[in-house]
Design a protein around this motif. Structure first.
Motif, mmCIF file in Angstrom:
data_model
loop_
_atom_site.group_PDB
_atom_site.id
_atom_site.type_symbol
_atom_site.label_atom_id
_atom_site.label_comp_id
_atom_site.label_asym_id
_atom_site.label_seq_id
_atom_site.Cartn_x
_atom_site.Cartn_y
_atom_site.Cartn_z
ATOM 1 N N ASN A 1 0.900 -1.159 0.000
ATOM 2 C CA ASN A 1 0.000 0.000 0.000
ATOM 3 C C ASN A 1 0.936 1.205 0.000
ATOM 4 O OD1 ASN A 1 -2.187 1.723 0.184
ATOM 5 N ND2 ASN A 1 -2.582 1.321 2.346
ATOM 6 N N GLN A 2 0.913 1.961 -1.092
ATOM 7 C CA GLN A 2 1.805 3.131 -1.199
ATOM 8 C C GLN A 2 1.044 4.359 -0.684
ATOM 9 O OE1 GLN A 2 3.355 5.841 -4.773
ATOM 10 N NE2 GLN A 2 4.174 3.773 -4.966
ATOM 11 N N VAL A 3 1.551 4.949 0.373
ATOM 12 C CA VAL A 3 0.856 6.084 1.006
ATOM 13 C C VAL A 3 1.867 7.160 1.411
ATOM 14 C CG1 VAL A 3 -1.046 4.675 1.932
ATOM 15 C CG2 VAL A 3 1.024 5.017 3.304
ATOM 16 N N GLU A 4 1.347 8.347 1.696
ATOM 17 C CA GLU A 4 2.245 9.408 2.169
ATOM 18 C C GLU A 4 2.716 9.047 3.579
ATOM 19 O OE1 GLU A 4 0.665 13.368 2.009
ATOM 20 O OE2 GLU A 4 2.473 14.230 2.916
ATOM 21 N N TYR A 5 4.021 9.050 3.766
ATOM 22 C CA TYR A 5 4.568 8.699 5.078
ATOM 23 C C TYR A 5 5.955 9.316 5.191
ATOM 24 C CZ TYR A 5 5.867 5.722 9.114
ATOM 25 O OH TYR A 5 6.245 5.264 10.350
ATOM 26 N N HIS A 6 6.137 10.108 6.235
ATOM 27 C CA HIS A 6 7.425 10.760 6.496
ATOM 28 C C HIS A 6 7.442 11.199 7.960
ATOM 29 C CE1 HIS A 6 5.102 14.453 6.101
ATOM 30 N NE2 HIS A 6 4.724 14.078 4.895
ATOM 31 N N PRO A 7 8.519 11.797 8.436
ATOM 32 C CA PRO A 7 8.595 12.084 9.873
ATOM 33 C C PRO A 7 7.481 12.994 10.408
ATOM 34 C CG PRO A 7 10.784 12.159 8.938
ATOM 35 C CD PRO A 7 9.833 11.994 7.785
ATOM 36 N N PHE A 8 6.835 13.770 9.547
ATOM 37 C CA PHE A 8 5.775 14.660 10.043
ATOM 38 C C PHE A 8 4.382 14.071 9.810
ATOM 39 C CE2 PHE A 8 8.992 17.703 7.992
ATOM 40 C CZ PHE A 8 9.839 17.645 9.086
ATOM 41 N N GLU A 9 4.291 12.899 9.225
ATOM 42 C CA GLU A 9 3.000 12.287 8.869
ATOM 43 C C GLU A 9 2.964 10.886 9.461
ATOM 44 O OE1 GLU A 9 0.493 13.625 6.575
ATOM 45 O OE2 GLU A 9 -0.646 11.880 7.291
ATOM 46 N N SER A 10 2.258 10.754 10.576
ATOM 47 C CA SER A 10 2.244 9.474 11.269
ATOM 48 C C SER A 10 1.180 8.547 10.656
ATOM 49 C CB SER A 10 1.967 9.807 12.740
ATOM 50 O OG SER A 10 1.379 8.771 13.385
ATOM 51 N N ARG A 11 1.471 7.249 10.514
ATOM 52 C CA ARG A 11 0.507 6.299 9.919
ATOM 53 C C ARG A 11 0.377 5.050 10.775
ATOM 54 N NH1 ARG A 11 -1.029 8.654 4.834
ATOM 55 N NH2 ARG A 11 -2.750 7.328 5.366
ATOM 56 N N PRO A 12 0.115 5.184 12.097
ATOM 57 C CA PRO A 12 0.155 4.004 12.958
ATOM 58 C C PRO A 12 -0.828 2.901 12.565
ATOM 59 C CG PRO A 12 -0.744 5.899 14.134
ATOM 60 C CD PRO A 12 -0.205 6.410 12.842
ATOM 61 N N ASP A 13 -2.086 3.268 12.230
ATOM 62 C CA ASP A 13 -3.081 2.221 11.926
ATOM 63 C C ASP A 13 -2.689 1.449 10.672
ATOM 64 O OD1 ASP A 13 -4.523 3.076 14.073
ATOM 65 O OD2 ASP A 13 -5.805 4.403 12.904
ATOM 66 N N LEU A 14 -2.273 2.196 9.661
ATOM 67 C CA LEU A 14 -1.897 1.542 8.397
ATOM 68 C C LEU A 14 -0.667 0.664 8.575
ATOM 69 C CD1 LEU A 14 -2.246 3.999 5.408
ATOM 70 C CD2 LEU A 14 -3.273 1.735 5.692
ATOM 71 N N GLY B 1 3.984 12.515 16.521
ATOM 72 C CA GLY B 1 3.007 12.267 17.576
ATOM 73 C C GLY B 1 3.338 11.086 18.474
ATOM 74 N N GLY B 2 4.457 10.439 18.254
ATOM 75 C CA GLY B 2 4.869 9.351 19.140
ATOM 76 C C GLY B 2 4.314 8.004 18.723
ATOM 77 N N LEU B 3 4.769 6.968 19.431
ATOM 78 C CA LEU B 3 4.408 5.586 19.079
ATOM 79 C C LEU B 3 3.431 5.003 20.089
ATOM 80 C CD1 LEU B 3 7.693 3.673 18.200
ATOM 81 C CD2 LEU B 3 5.646 3.827 16.815
ATOM 82 N N ARG B 4 2.388 4.326 19.599
ATOM 83 C CA ARG B 4 1.515 3.600 20.519
ATOM 84 C C ARG B 4 2.196 2.282 20.876
ATOM 85 N NH1 ARG B 4 -3.622 4.257 16.842
ATOM 86 N NH2 ARG B 4 -2.771 2.316 16.053
ATOM 87 N N SER B 5 1.797 1.726 22.048
ATOM 88 C CA SER B 5 2.544 0.555 22.529
ATOM 89 C C SER B 5 2.458 -0.630 21.561
ATOM 90 C CB SER B 5 2.075 0.152 23.915
ATOM 91 O OG SER B 5 0.703 -0.075 23.860
ATOM 92 N N ARG B 6 1.274 -0.801 20.914
ATOM 93 C CA ARG B 6 1.118 -1.952 20.010
ATOM 94 C C ARG B 6 2.132 -1.854 18.854
ATOM 95 N NH1 ARG B 6 -0.270 -6.103 18.406
ATOM 96 N NH2 ARG B 6 -1.296 -6.708 16.483
#
Ligand code: NAP
Length: 269
Positions: free
Chosen positions: A155-168, A257-262
């Motif tokens: 899945n190609q999506v926008e992702y970089h240090p200012f754009e968090s994608r935890p669910d994906l 925004g940081g990392l969730r534990s999962r």
């Protein structure tokens, strides 16, 4: 080059983005990228540069089998017959086989299942090797996976240090799907970032190189920076001789925004 492996396929972790380059600018940039070590090239029907990308690959001394070539079906071409017709046309423009075909973005009117079915047909016909998606949400990605007879590779999506994608990212890791980060340099905006520059200073690397390293060090993440200048092309591929430690990885995650534990545990941090 480092590789990300999904469904038994080795995807070069660093690819070369080609939008918005066209014509000779695109052709010479892709040629230079191949010369300097990139082995993964990203194009799309929408970019109007498939012929230039194909010509650069044909000109290159790099064996075709070593290059991972990705193109995307335009959103307007996602009905079954349009997928079949337009991808045959892409293959003609490229002048070579397609390693990975993506849906560029989900259609508002054509069901995902119809487009994925047509892409599976193209795989059976040998026009494309693997399939994937782009700009898909978690739910859309799950639908594509369920509909496809073959693995959805990315899945190609926008992702970089200012754009968090935890669910994906969680969904990709759980399903063995590569998350390919587009705009990995935030379209150049990472360059002035003090945290990235400070981390880079330890290794003699730039903020852009730290952003790319942070991406490709994550489980199942690949990145496709675009550059037209020769120095940027060379700088961006020079990211395989250093490694960020866990604390540095976390510092960059903090910016989004940081990392969730999962996710922290999935990433082994
Ligand atoms: P990007 O790669 O984050 O940034 C490209 C910009 O950063 C260009 O202006 C480039 O300048 C500059 N740059 C590159 N390396 C640099 C360096 N080392 N230092 C300073 N500046 C640097 O953004 P992007 O082009 O949006 O994304 C990359 C690729 O992802 C695209 O080319 C395309 O293939 C793909 N993409 C896909 C989608 C999608 O919907 N699937 C959407 C957007 C993009 P120069 O060109 O002057 O060197």
């Amino acid at each position: 080059m480092e590789y990300v492996t999904a469904a038994g396929v080795d995807v070069p972790a660093l690819g070369f983005g080609t939008w918005p380059m066209t014509g000779t600018t695109c052709r010479s940039a892709v040629q230079h990228a191949l010369q300097t070590g990139y082995r993964h090239v990203d194009t799309a029907q929408m970019y109007d540069n498939e012929a230039a990308v194909g010509a650069a690959i044909a000109d290159s001394e790099v064996p075709r089998a070593d290059v991972f070539l990705v193109t995307k079906v335009r959103r307007q071409n996602l009905a079954r017959d349009d997928v079949l017709r337009s991808v045959e046309e892409s293959a003609r423009e490229l002048g070579t086989g397609i390693d990975l075909l993506l849906i560029h973005a989900p259609s508002r009117s054509v069901p995902i299942e119809e487009s994925v079915g047509a892409m599976n047909e193209l795989q059976e016909r040998g026009v494309v090797e693997h399939i994937g998606v782009s700009n898909f949400s978690v739910d859309q990605l799950r639908r594509a996976i369920a509909a496809s007879e073959t693995p959805v590779l990315t899945n190609q999506v926008e992702y970089h240090p200012f754009e968090s994608r935890p669910d994906l990212l969680e969904c990709c890791i759980e399903n063995g799907v590569v998350l390919t980060a587009y705009s990995p340099l935030a379209q150049g905006k990472v360059v002035g970032n003090e945290v990235l520059a400070e981390i880079g200073a330890t290794y003699g690397k730039t903020a852009a190189q730290v952003a790319l390293r942070w991406l490709i060090q994550q489980e199942l993440v690949a990145a496709i920076p675009k550059a037209s200048s020769r120095s940027h092309i060379e700088e961006n591929v020079d990211v395989f001789d250093f490694e960020l430690d866990d604390e540095e990885m976390e510092r960059v995650f903090e910016m989004g925004g940081g990392l969730r534990s999962r996710l922290r545990s999935l990433l082994g941090l």
